[in-house]
Design a protein around this motif. Structure first.
Motif, PDB file in Angstrom:
ATOM      1  N   PRO A  80      -7.022   1.460  -6.462  1.00  0.00           N
ATOM      2  CA  PRO A  80      -8.008   1.475  -5.371  1.00  0.00           C
ATOM      3  C   PRO A  80      -7.404   1.005  -4.055  1.00  0.00           C
ATOM      4  O   PRO A  80      -6.628   0.041  -4.016  1.00  0.00           O
ATOM      5  CB  PRO A  80      -9.079   0.482  -5.848  1.00  0.00           C
ATOM      6  N   GLY A  81      -7.744   1.717  -2.994  1.00  0.00           N
ATOM      7  CA  GLY A  81      -7.211   1.390  -1.681  1.00  0.00           C
ATOM      8  C   GLY A  81      -5.720   1.665  -1.563  1.00  0.00           C
ATOM      9  O   GLY A  81      -5.082   1.242  -0.608  1.00  0.00           O
ATOM     10  N   SER A  82      -5.164   2.354  -2.546  1.00  0.00           N
ATOM     11  CA  SER A  82      -3.727   2.663  -2.623  1.00  0.00           C
ATOM     12  C   SER A  82      -2.856   1.421  -2.714  1.00  0.00           C
ATOM     13  O   SER A  82      -1.677   1.449  -2.382  1.00  0.00           O
ATOM     14  CB  SER A  82      -3.292   3.547  -1.443  1.00  0.00           C
ATOM     15  N   HIS A  83      -3.434   0.313  -3.169  1.00  0.00           N
ATOM     16  CA  HIS A  83      -2.655  -0.909  -3.378  1.00  0.00           C
ATOM     17  C   HIS A  83      -1.915  -0.817  -4.703  1.00  0.00           C
ATOM     18  O   HIS A  83      -2.510  -0.515  -5.731  1.00  0.00           O
ATOM     19  CB  HIS A  83      -3.557  -2.148  -3.383  1.00  0.00           C
TER      20      HIS A  83
ATOM     21  N   ARG B 251       0.857  -1.189   0.000  1.00  0.00           N
ATOM     22  CA  ARG B 251       0.000   0.000   0.000  1.00  0.00           C
ATOM     23  C   ARG B 251       0.892   1.238   0.000  1.00  0.00           C
ATOM     24  O   ARG B 251       1.770   1.375   0.853  1.00  0.00           O
ATOM     25  CB  ARG B 251      -0.909  -0.019   1.224  1.00  0.00           C
TER      26      ARG B 251
ATOM     27  N   GLY C 205      -5.532   5.795  -5.085  1.00  0.00           N
ATOM     28  CA  GLY C 205      -6.440   5.541  -3.972  1.00  0.00           C
ATOM     29  C   GLY C 205      -7.898   5.587  -4.380  1.00  0.00           C
ATOM     30  O   GLY C 205      -8.771   5.146  -3.638  1.00  0.00           O
TER      31      GLY C 205
ATOM     32  N   CYS D   4      -4.238  -3.021  -9.790  1.00  0.00           N
ATOM     33  CA  CYS D   4      -3.169  -2.461  -8.953  1.00  0.00           C
ATOM     34  C   CYS D   4      -1.831  -2.358  -9.696  1.00  0.00           C
ATOM     35  O   CYS D   4      -0.836  -1.949  -9.121  1.00  0.00           O
ATOM     36  CB  CYS D   4      -3.010  -3.260  -7.658  1.00  0.00           C
TER      37      CYS D   4
END
Length: 117
Positions: A100-103, A49, A95, A80
């Motif tokens: 998404p989700g900073s992955h 992340r 993000g 990702c």
């Protein structure tokens, strides 16, 4: 907790660029060393992340990977995947729909060396 150990990875999609990661988990450090020794041939790509700020050990980038989230993978979902220069250039979008989700899981990431000292 293990002594923080730093490794460098490159991507063919970002020629000449190097990204430094810091590992703080003994089993992950051992895994990285097995990759460099050629013993681990499957789970060899970096995943973690991103944190949107520069780390002292990776000053060429405005982001780094949270050491506690770093793992290695063989295959990952496409959403990702991105090269390090693209992430740098589009960090403000990371993000959301982008990473998404900073992955971040650069599919072509390749560990090249361990930094000593």
């Amino acid at each position: 907790m293990a002594t923080a150990t730093r490794f460098v990875f490159t991507q063919p999609s970002s020629p000449g660029a190097e990204f430094v990661i810091e590992l703080t988990d003994e089993s992950t450090i051992s895994h990285a060393r097995r990759i460099l020794a050629g013993e681990e041939k499957n789970e060899v790509h970096v995943h973690g992340r991103i944190i949107k700020r520069t780390a002292p050990y990776n000053p060429k980038f405005s982001f780094h990977i949270d050491p506690s989230t770093i793992r290695f993978f063989a295959m990952a979902i496409e959403v990702c995947d991105a090269n390090m220069m693209y992430v740098e250039d589009h960090l403000d979008e990371a993000g959301g729909a982008f990473l998404p989700g900073s992955h971040w899981c650069p599919w072509d990431s390749k560990l090249t060396r361990e930094l000593k000292g």
